[in-house]
Motif scaffolding. Sequence first.
Motif, PDB file in Angstrom:
ATOM      1  N   THR A   3      -9.104   2.092   6.389  1.00 13.29           N
ATOM      2  CA  THR A   3      -8.151   0.928   6.223  1.00 13.29           C
ATOM      3  C   THR A   3      -7.716   0.645   5.033  1.00 13.29           C
ATOM      4  OG1 THR A   3      -8.935   0.252   8.480  1.00 13.29           O
ATOM      5  CG2 THR A   3      -7.962  -1.297   7.325  1.00 13.29           C
ATOM      6  N   PHE A   4      -8.894   0.605   4.334  1.00 12.20           N
ATOM      7  CA  PHE A   4      -8.638   0.221   2.693  1.00 12.20           C
ATOM      8  C   PHE A   4      -7.629   1.369   1.988  1.00 12.20           C
ATOM      9  CE2 PHE A   4     -10.026   0.341  -1.765  1.00 12.20           C
ATOM     10  CZ  PHE A   4      -9.685  -0.677  -2.133  1.00 12.20           C
ATOM     11  N   ILE A   5      -7.864   2.495   2.512  1.00 13.65           N
ATOM     12  CA  ILE A   5      -6.707   3.263   1.722  1.00 13.65           C
ATOM     13  C   ILE A   5      -5.519   3.003   2.228  1.00 13.65           C
ATOM     14  CG2 ILE A   5      -6.005   5.817   1.702  1.00 13.65           C
ATOM     15  CD1 ILE A   5      -8.514   5.208  -0.437  1.00 13.65           C
ATOM     16  N   LEU A   8      -4.252   0.104   0.539  1.00 15.70           N
ATOM     17  CA  LEU A   8      -3.888   0.389  -0.783  1.00 15.70           C
ATOM     18  C   LEU A   8      -2.585   1.068  -0.934  1.00 15.70           C
ATOM     19  CD1 LEU A   8      -5.560   0.089  -3.422  1.00 15.70           C
ATOM     20  CD2 LEU A   8      -6.420   2.357  -2.849  1.00 15.70           C
ATOM     21  N   ALA A   9      -2.203   2.022  -0.210  1.00  9.41           N
ATOM     22  CA  ALA A   9      -1.032   2.717  -0.494  1.00  9.41           C
ATOM     23  C   ALA A   9       0.342   1.690  -0.114  1.00  9.41           C
ATOM     24  CB  ALA A   9      -0.891   3.841   0.536  1.00  9.41           C
ATOM     25  N   GLU A  10       0.079   0.743   0.864  1.00 14.96           N
ATOM     26  CA  GLU A  10       1.077  -0.049   1.171  1.00 14.96           C
ATOM     27  C   GLU A  10       1.341  -1.172   0.178  1.00 14.96           C
ATOM     28  OE1 GLU A  10       0.565  -1.558   5.162  1.00 14.96           O
ATOM     29  OE2 GLU A  10       0.053   0.441   5.963  1.00 14.96           O
ATOM     30  N   LYS A  11       0.329  -1.801  -0.052  1.00 15.07           N
ATOM     31  CA  LYS A  11       0.189  -3.067  -0.855  1.00 15.07           C
ATOM     32  C   LYS A  11      -0.099  -3.108  -2.331  1.00 15.07           C
ATOM     33  CE  LYS A  11      -0.895  -6.853   1.945  1.00 15.07           C
ATOM     34  NZ  LYS A  11      -1.859  -7.709   2.583  1.00 15.07           N
ATOM     35  N   GLY A  12      -0.844  -2.272  -2.503  1.00 14.87           N
ATOM     36  CA  GLY A  12      -1.560  -2.339  -3.978  1.00 14.87           C
ATOM     37  C   GLY A  12      -2.983  -2.925  -3.915  1.00 14.87           C
ATOM     38  N   THR A  83      -2.511  12.897  -0.674  1.00 15.19           N
ATOM     39  CA  THR A  83      -2.609  11.477  -0.649  1.00 15.19           C
ATOM     40  C   THR A  83      -3.276  10.611  -1.152  1.00 15.19           C
ATOM     41  OG1 THR A  83      -0.807  12.075   1.622  1.00 15.19           O
ATOM     42  CG2 THR A  83      -1.585   9.448   0.946  1.00 15.19           C
ATOM     43  N   VAL A  84      -4.669  10.896  -0.719  1.00 11.20           N
ATOM     44  CA  VAL A  84      -5.742   9.979  -1.093  1.00 11.20           C
ATOM     45  C   VAL A  84      -6.057  10.273  -2.574  1.00 11.20           C
ATOM     46  CG1 VAL A  84      -8.228   9.825  -0.854  1.00 11.20           C
ATOM     47  CG2 VAL A  84      -6.887  10.120   1.130  1.00 11.20           C
ATOM     48  N   TYR A  85      -5.944  11.318  -2.992  1.00  9.67           N
ATOM     49  CA  TYR A  85      -6.275  11.753  -4.532  1.00  9.67           C
ATOM     50  C   TYR A  85      -4.982  11.152  -5.392  1.00  9.67           C
ATOM     51  CZ  TYR A  85     -10.704  13.675  -3.184  1.00  9.67           C
ATOM     52  OH  TYR A  85     -11.914  13.778  -2.562  1.00  9.67           O
ATOM     53  N   LYS A  86      -4.068  11.328  -4.946  1.00 10.49           N
ATOM     54  CA  LYS A  86      -2.772  10.820  -5.769  1.00 10.49           C
ATOM     55  C   LYS A  86      -2.844   9.352  -5.867  1.00 10.49           C
ATOM     56  CE  LYS A  86       2.157  10.667  -6.084  1.00 10.49           C
ATOM     57  NZ  LYS A  86       2.736  11.202  -7.310  1.00 10.49           N
ATOM     58  N   LEU A  88      -5.786   7.407  -5.708  1.00  5.97           N
ATOM     59  CA  LEU A  88      -6.702   7.191  -6.453  1.00  5.97           C
ATOM     60  C   LEU A  88      -6.443   7.389  -8.119  1.00  5.97           C
ATOM     61  CD1 LEU A  88      -9.883   8.359  -4.293  1.00  5.97           C
ATOM     62  CD2 LEU A  88      -8.913   5.886  -5.043  1.00  5.97           C
ATOM     63  N   LEU A  89      -5.931   8.526  -8.422  1.00  9.47           N
ATOM     64  CA  LEU A  89      -5.416   8.938  -9.658  1.00  9.47           C
ATOM     65  C   LEU A  89      -4.216   7.904 -10.232  1.00  9.47           C
ATOM     66  CD1 LEU A  89      -6.048  12.568  -9.771  1.00  9.47           C
ATOM     67  CD2 LEU A  89      -7.066  11.040 -11.289  1.00  9.47           C
ATOM     68  N   SER A  90      -3.297   7.757  -9.626  1.00 13.53           N
ATOM     69  CA  SER A  90      -2.124   7.147  -9.873  1.00 13.53           C
ATOM     70  C   SER A  90      -2.066   5.660 -10.335  1.00 13.53           C
ATOM     71  CB  SER A  90      -1.052   7.691  -9.123  1.00 13.53           C
ATOM     72  OG  SER A  90      -1.056   7.052  -7.937  1.00 13.53           O
ATOM     73  N   ASN A  91      -3.122   4.985  -9.512  1.00 12.11           N
ATOM     74  CA  ASN A  91      -2.974   3.503  -9.722  1.00 12.11           C
ATOM     75  C   ASN A  91      -3.496   3.027 -10.934  1.00 12.11           C
ATOM     76  OD1 ASN A  91      -2.187   1.950  -7.179  1.00 12.11           O
ATOM     77  ND2 ASN A  91      -3.123   3.586  -6.397  1.00 12.11           N
TER      78      ASN A  91
END
Length: 172
Positions: A3-5, A8-12, A83-86, A88-91
Motif C-alpha cells: 500500500t505504501f509503494i 508513493l507512486a501516486e502521491k509522493g 516499477t518498484v525499483y524505479k 525507489l531509485l528515482s525519488n
Amino acid sequence: MNTFIELLAEKGFEKITIRDIAERANINRGTVYLHFVDKFDLLDKCIETYVALLLNHCANQADTNLNAGAFQSVFEYLEENFTVYKLLLSNEGFGFFRRRLYDIIAQTVTEVVGIKSENQAFSNGVTTHFLTSGFIGVLEWWINHSMPCNVKEITEQLMFLLEPYTKHLVSS
C-alpha cells in the motif's frame, strides 16, 4: 508495504500520511503504528526489504565471480520488478536506497576482488569503489531511462567495460 509503494507512486512521500496508508490498506491506524513508528520508519523498512529481495535473488542465482551470469541475474530481476525499483531509485530524497545498495555491492565487490585477485593493486579501496560506482551508475541509468536496452545488451556492455578487471581476477 505494498500500500505504501502504491501511494508513493501516486502521491509522493511528502504527501502520504499514516491515515492514507491505513485507509487504503483497510486497517486501523493503530495497526500501522503497531508495526511502524511513522512513515519514515515504514520507508526504511521498505528500502531494507527491497534491497534484501534483490540480494537474495542474486545470491540464489549467481556465484562469487564478476561474470555475465551475475550481472544478467541482477538486471533480469530489476526488469521483472521495474516499477518498484524505479520508484525507489528515482525519488529525490531516497538516497537511503542508493546508499544501502551501494554499501552492499561494495562489500560484495571487495570480497570478490580480495579473494580472486592475482594482483595486489586490484585489492584496494579504489578498485572497489570504482567498480561499485560504475555498476550503480549504470543500474540507475538503465532504470531511470526505462531500460533503453535489453538485459543481454547491458550485460554484454558491462562485461566489455569490465574486461580489464576480470582478466586480473581468477574465476573459480
